[in-house]
Design an enzyme around this catalytic site. Structure first.
Site, PDB file in Angstrom:
ATOM      1  N   HIS A   1      -8.649  -5.464  -0.638  1.00 42.30           N
ATOM      2  CA  HIS A   1      -7.298  -4.823  -0.167  1.00 42.30           C
ATOM      3  C   HIS A   1      -6.671  -5.609   0.842  1.00 42.30           C
ATOM      4  O   HIS A   1      -5.303  -5.778   0.937  1.00 42.30           O
ATOM      5  CB  HIS A   1      -7.544  -3.213   0.532  1.00 42.30           C
TER       6      HIS A   1
ATOM      7  N   ASP B   1     -10.492  -4.125  -4.487  1.00 42.43           N
ATOM      8  CA  ASP B   1     -10.029  -3.100  -3.781  1.00 42.43           C
ATOM      9  C   ASP B   1     -10.708  -1.844  -3.634  1.00 42.43           C
ATOM     10  O   ASP B   1     -10.833  -1.195  -4.604  1.00 42.43           O
ATOM     11  CB  ASP B   1      -8.426  -2.986  -3.925  1.00 42.43           C
TER      12      ASP B   1
ATOM     13  N   CYS C   1       0.846  -1.360   0.014  1.00 45.51           N
ATOM     14  CA  CYS C   1      -0.001  -0.057   0.100  1.00 45.51           C
ATOM     15  C   CYS C   1       0.940   1.311  -0.183  1.00 45.51           C
ATOM     16  O   CYS C   1       1.835   1.394  -0.810  1.00 45.51           O
ATOM     17  CB  CYS C   1      -1.025  -0.009   1.248  1.00 45.51           C
TER      18      CYS C   1
END
Lengths: 304, 463
Positions: free
Chosen positions: B332, B303, B150
């Site tokens: 995610h 996501d 991320c």
């Protein structure tokens, strides 16, 4: 004629003038300070040294001076033209209160009217997955009322030594009110999908009941409802209205927090602890120094 | 007699049954909740080998090292790296270790008010650089493997573009690099956020506030349905333990340093500078064309925080010729914790690294390369990738190869929630995790001070 003279004698102005005269003569006839048991420490040495007498004279003079100022003011007020002016000034206060009350009442009634309209619409058909009918006007009106009628009192310029402290306190109260307004609007908007999902669910249950397809498993109804709710939330969360209200609320919260910290920093000055502002300045110095030391260490390492 | 339209008797019967079941369930649930529960997260043993300010470097050692280079995992500043080692059977770290890959992982710690001035530059060019230098020195290697998650992935992209000579292979997972998309609600909201005001007011962006924001992305599932399903399964010990582990991880949210938050929102979300190679860190431009090492870019189809549109532009913008995109049918968090992805995600990274790790067997020892670099400083500066020319030629030319794991579709938000809250029974892991791992790479740098790790080992600490 007799009645007229009687009326003029009992008119408020005449009564006021009479009362002033009586009061004046009371203060004029007041025996000079000190009375029989005047202020005395009772100390023999003081008496011997004449200190009591000096103190007495000082108090006497001060008292007599105040008495004279008072009687002079009363004499001035007792003049017929001043009596009228005094009465007029007294009349302005209720008028001011009336104006203020009227303005606030008007705004309150306006908000009330909006709320009534809103309640009236409760039973109406709720279009699913549509947020065009969100009644933001109510909150807008309330905010406007606050900004036009109340906020100005927090913005009255403060005077004197405590000016800055007073300003910060007023700002704290003002930002708190604005935050409350914003969060109420946000919560109201956030609740709408619930309301809509219940309404849609009711309609679907009605349809099922008409068809005779009523489930005996309550989980099936829950699943149906949560799916409807999720759909409504997705529609709301993507709407520009929601983004606007959410941004407003976050901004209002940040401003309130800042105002609260500024106000609390004033209070903290009275205690032997550093304020956040002071600590932040120190942290900044440490950060800058650390960075410089690291750069220098790297340079030294490279050279060696 | 006519048949009634609604079978009221059946409904009443069902109600009576469910009341009885609820009573039994509540009794069993109370026994479970009041009894001992195994809700520990991050169960794999590790050693803290390096510390600097608030950050720690965790070292996970496999029983047998089968890769030449270790992998450094850089997590985001939001939430914690424990997600990669959530529990036995759902641990990416354990998968790597089982296959002989040595893992280092940065624990960013909990920023305090004194960390408010730390910028992205401090995280990338100071902390990450120091950590990478430490690992390179420790293993006597010129380059290591790097994997980012991320926001940590975005940091890795920045780092690899600025220091390509130190990174052999780069793996980015659910990494946002293109912020010019309206697909994710987060992108829309972040663009509307007054980052300056937030940073000035909060100093560090509170983790709890950000978590609230994440919950508001899908309130029906994350605030209501999630807990309803917990109450429904309270009599299932395995479910309860898994659920609590997930809760522990989700709500363990460190704050984000204010300046970093401000810079990330302004430069990335608002101005989308990273993908355009316009981002600057401490005056140095992050030019993606300088990212020349092999790149594996993995992201989730469902996501809702970092949608595919935010990830899939990277491979087209970098200077590397060996790139691969991989889109998994997940969200995610599901990419790391769902049991389905456990079988795809970790093994894919391992095989991808294995191919590229083996190519480097002929690599010169660090000292020799250093001498080489000293001889030709100009060349090193213009061609940052320190890999030999032959190696470069042998690299596979899979320009922007895109592989999609499967074609299954579902509702994104609902799917993501289901996957994050997935609570299957844990699989028993054969590997004896408590055994002390065999060290193959020795010689750590002389520590300036020491501290005790979770496993009681000593670590280097940079003051």
């Amino acid at each position: 004629m007799g009645d007229q003279s009687q009326n003029s004698k009992t008119s408020p102005e005449a009564l006021f003038a009479d009362w002033m005269k009586t009061t004046m003569s009371f203060w004029e006839g007041m025996p000079s300070w000190p009375p029989a048991a005047g202020p005395s420490s009772g100390n023999d040495e003081d008496r011997k040294e004449g200190k009591t007498g000096e103190t007495k004279n000082r108090f006497n003079r001060s008292f007599e001076s105040s008495q004279r100022i008072l009687t002079a003011m009363m004499a001035a007020l007792a003049e017929p033209e001043n009596v009228n002016a005094s009465f007029k000034s007294l009349e302005t206060l209720p008028q001011f209160m009336m104006n203020l009350g009227q303005q606030m009442m008007d705004n309150y009634l306006m908000v009330q009217q909006k709320m009534t309209e809103r309640i009236q619409r409760t039973g109406e058909q709720v279009p699913p997955y549509s947020f065009d009918d969100i009644d933001r006007d109510l909150f807008k009106k309330f905010r406007e009322m606050y900004q036009t009628e109340i906020q100005k009192y927090f913005n009255v310029p403060s005077l004197g030594l405590n000016r800055l402290y007073q300003d910060r306190y007023n700002r704290f109260l003002d930002k708190f009110n604005l935050y409350q307004t914003a969060i109420n609007e946000f919560l109201y908007m956030f609740y709408i999908p619930m309301e809509k999902s219940f309404s849609v669910m009711q309609e679907q249950m009605e349809t099922l009941a008409e068809k005779g397809e009523f489930h005996d498993d309550f989980k099936a109804y829950y699943n149906m409802w949560i799916k409807i709710l999720e759909g409504h939330y997705m529609t709301l969360l993507k709407s520009p209205e929601y983004t606007e209200v959410m941004t407003q609320t976050i901004d209002a919260l940040a401003q309130y927090k800042q105002a609260k910290e500024d106000f609390l920093a004033d209070l903290l000055q009275e205690f032997p602890v550093p304020t956040l502002k002071e600590m932040d300045a120190l942290y900044k110095d440490i950060y800058v120094l650390k960075k410089r030391v690291n750069d220098l260490s790297k340079k030294v390492e490279e050279k060696t | 007699m006519t048949q009634p339209k609604i079978a009221v008797d059946l409904i009443m019967k069902k109600m009576a049954e469910s009341t009885e079941q609820s009573h039994v369930k509540a009794k069993r649930a109370s026994e479970i909740l009041l009894g001992p529960l195994d809700t520990e997260i991050s169960p794999t043993p590790y050693e803290v080998v390096y510390e600097e300010d608030r950050i720690k470097l965790k070292h996970y050692m496999p029983k047998e090292v089968k890769y030449k280079r270790p992998l450094l995992v850089v997590y985001a500043l939001i939430n914690r790296e424990t997600m990669l080692d959530l529990q036995e059977g759902r641990s990416v770290v354990q998968t790597f270790l089982d296959n002989g890959l040595e893992v280092y992982m940065i624990d960013w710690g909990y920023p305090t008010r004194k960390d408010q001035y730390l910028t992205i530059d401090d995280h990338v060019n100071v902390y990450m650089d120091n950590v990478i230098d430490f690992i390179r020195k420790r293993h006597e290697l010129e380059q290591i493997h790097l994997m980012g998650i991320c926001m940590g992935g975005a940091f890795c992209v920045m780092y690899s573009a600025l220091h390509p000579e130190k990174i052999k292979n780069l793996v980015t997972t659910v990494t946002p690099t293109n912020f010019d998309t309206d697909k994710g609600l987060l992108h829309i909201w972040m663009r509307n956020t007054n980052a300056d005001q937030m940073a000035d007011c909060y100093k560090n962006m509170p983790g709890d506030l950000m978590n609230l924001g994440f919950l508001l992305l899908n309130p029906a599932r994350l605030i209501i349905d999630k807990y309803i399903s917990f109450f429904e399964n309270m009599d299932n010990k395995g479910f309860v333990e898994n659920f609590i582990r997930m809760e522990k991880w989700i709500f363990d949210s460190p704050d984000v340093p204010g300046e970093t938050f401000r810079q990330f929102i302004t430069d990335c979300y608002r101005e989308n500078r990273l993908i355009q190679s316009r981002l600057e860190l401490d005056g140095k431009r992050v030019d993606l064309k300088k990212l020349t090492m092999p790149l594996l870019n993995i992201y989730g189809k469902f996501d809702h925080l970092v949608p595919p549109e935010a990830c899939d532009k990277l491979t087209k913008q970098v200077g590397s010729k060996d790139t691969e995109d991989m889109c998994l049918d997940t969200g995610h968090i599901g990419i790391y914790v769902s049991s389905k992805c456990q079988k795809i995600f970790g093994p894919k990274i391992l095989s991808w690294l294995k191919e590229r790790d083996q190519e480097q067997k002929a690599e010169q020892p660090r000292a020799k390369e250093k001498a080489k670099a000293e001889k030709k400083p100009a060349e090193t500066a213009t061609e940052p990738d320190a890999a030999p020319e032959e190696t470069k030629k042998s690299e596979p030319k899979k320009a922007a190869k895109k592989s999609t794991a499967s074609k299954k579709t579902a509702e994104p938000a609902a799917k993501e929630t289901k996957e994050t809250e997935e609570t299957e029974e844990t699989e028993t892991r054969a590997a004896a995790k408590s055994k002390k791992p065999k060290r193959q790479v020795a010689s750590s740098s002389a520590p300036k001070s020491t501290s005790r790790s979770k496993t009681g080992k000593k670590s280097a600490k940079k003051s």
